[in-house]
Design an enzyme around this catalytic site. Sequence first.
Site, PDB file in Angstrom:
ATOM      1  CG  LEU A  78      -1.853   1.181   1.411  1.00  0.00           C
ATOM      2  CD1 LEU A  78      -2.874   1.247   0.275  1.00  0.00           C
ATOM      3  CD2 LEU A  78      -2.581   1.088   2.760  1.00  0.00           C
ATOM      4  CB  SER A 119      -0.926   8.079   7.259  1.00  0.00           C
ATOM      5  OG  SER A 119       0.001   7.460   8.129  1.00  0.00           O
ATOM      6  CD1 TRP A 153       8.643   3.486   3.936  1.00  0.00           C
ATOM      7  CD2 TRP A 153      10.155   2.170   4.934  1.00  0.00           C
ATOM      8  NE1 TRP A 153       9.757   4.247   4.198  1.00  0.00           N
ATOM      9  CE2 TRP A 153      10.703   3.466   4.804  1.00  0.00           C
ATOM     10  CE3 TRP A 153      10.931   1.164   5.518  1.00  0.00           C
ATOM     11  CZ2 TRP A 153      11.986   3.784   5.250  1.00  0.00           C
ATOM     12  CZ3 TRP A 153      12.210   1.488   5.956  1.00  0.00           C
ATOM     13  CH2 TRP A 153      12.710   2.776   5.828  1.00  0.00           C
ATOM     14  CB  ILE A 154       6.403  -3.623   0.753  1.00  0.00           C
ATOM     15  CG1 ILE A 154       5.913  -2.403  -0.050  1.00  0.00           C
ATOM     16  CG2 ILE A 154       5.415  -4.771   0.672  1.00  0.00           C
ATOM     17  CD1 ILE A 154       4.687  -1.719   0.509  1.00  0.00           C
ATOM     18  NE  ARG A 197      21.499  -3.391  39.964  1.00  0.00           N
ATOM     19  CZ  ARG A 197      22.584  -3.618  39.260  1.00  0.00           C
ATOM     20  NH1 ARG A 197      22.867  -4.850  38.856  1.00  0.00           N
ATOM     21  NH2 ARG A 197      23.408  -2.638  38.932  1.00  0.00           N
ATOM     22  CD  GLN A 253       7.534   6.199  49.616  1.00  0.00           C
ATOM     23  OE1 GLN A 253       7.708   7.374  49.329  1.00  0.00           O
ATOM     24  NE2 GLN A 253       6.834   5.825  50.678  1.00  0.00           N
ATOM     25  N   GLY A 303      22.491   0.294  32.842  1.00  0.00           N
ATOM     26  CA  GLY A 303      23.342  -0.035  31.705  1.00  0.00           C
ATOM     27  C   GLY A 303      22.879  -1.257  30.943  1.00  0.00           C
ATOM     28  CD  GLU A 315      -1.664  -2.714  10.249  1.00  0.00           C
ATOM     29  OE1 GLU A 315      -2.859  -2.619  10.626  1.00  0.00           O
ATOM     30  OE2 GLU A 315      -1.023  -3.766  10.297  1.00  0.00           O
TER      31      GLU A 315
END
Length: 387
Positions: free
Chosen positions: A122, A129, A153-154, A263, A274, A336, A359
């Site tokens: 498309l 778009s 971009w197919i 951790r 918190q 990291g 899409e």
Amino acid sequence: MSDTSFLHWPFFEPRHRDLAERLEAWCSRELPRDHADVDSTCIQLVRDLGQAGFLDGTAGDAIDVRSLCLIRETLARHDGLADFAFAMQGLGTGAISLFGSAEQKAWLDKTRRGEALAAFALTEPRSGSDVAQLDTTAERDGDGYRINGEKTWISNGGIADLYTLFARTGDGPGAKGLSCFLVSADTPGLEIRERLETISPHPLARLGFNDMKLPASAMIGQPGQGFRIAMAVLDVFRSTVGAAALGFARRALDESLDRAGNRELFGASLADLQMVQGHLAEMALDVDAAALLVYRAAWTKDMGAERVTREAAMAKLYATDRAQAVIDKAVQLHGGDGVRKGHIVESLYREIRALRIYEGASDVQKVIIARCALADHSATEGTRKTR
């Protein structure tokens, strides 16, 4: 183990819970896959998904959108490339399922078995778009059509066996002048002009059409129905993009919960801080809210709604945008490790970005939602004034 309590929401039936259980067992055995050779891996994934029966619902007269969403969410949680391979079998054949002739639907047996890969052609260099701006032409040539133009971009470009192609036949201005065609990959005049690389490896290509001849029987639906066909397909599959984003977000949350519990920082568990709890709470909230929107849209379509444009746009917009935020928090919580190549959180960070574009980009979804809201308001006001 991811939270599966959502499977008991009223959107789902026992068959959906059974599907989720079977697929989770398959994914635990089969995924993730090595992405070194993306083309070969995609082809093999499609074959394996087909042999396992998970492609059965991607095509046919009755497409269960809730099942598609559950499959995409689960696959994405385990392996982004597996989700991609699955998704294209549905999107690439959606026009055939919804509008194809009996002869064209013969392809569906192959795609469901994983014996043929499908693609949805498309997007063009000048139109993404905005579908109505397509430049690829399909001119009458005897009893068939001659196609010239370019697509870009197919997904599955270069490895697909069939393409659903949208081109301008000139049956009207703008969107009214588009038609849809079924193109076999071995058709003379179809060229793979460039393979495209992105931050997350997927098989993508720029296609060219150089005096490509198609018989009249290659047209899907009627002349001038191309825009309607494209929108109908996106109406079904746009919600599933939100489901894939949900799968990525759910995996990021799982990884972050593990990280927080294992951790230590400043002599205490990361989970006791918190600020960390605040991040985890926001992530869990975004995951559940996205799930509600995705499965509402899927349920609405499955219940017989002709169009779910508004619901699908909301699901895609919210799920993809919030998944990006969830994954970004996951990267931060992993420090990291979150940006170390090969780490699951790093791969999620690369995978999610494209979903906010394809899409229908996020900003386009906002336009769609606003237009739907304005139209609904206008209709309500009109009804009120006539009473």
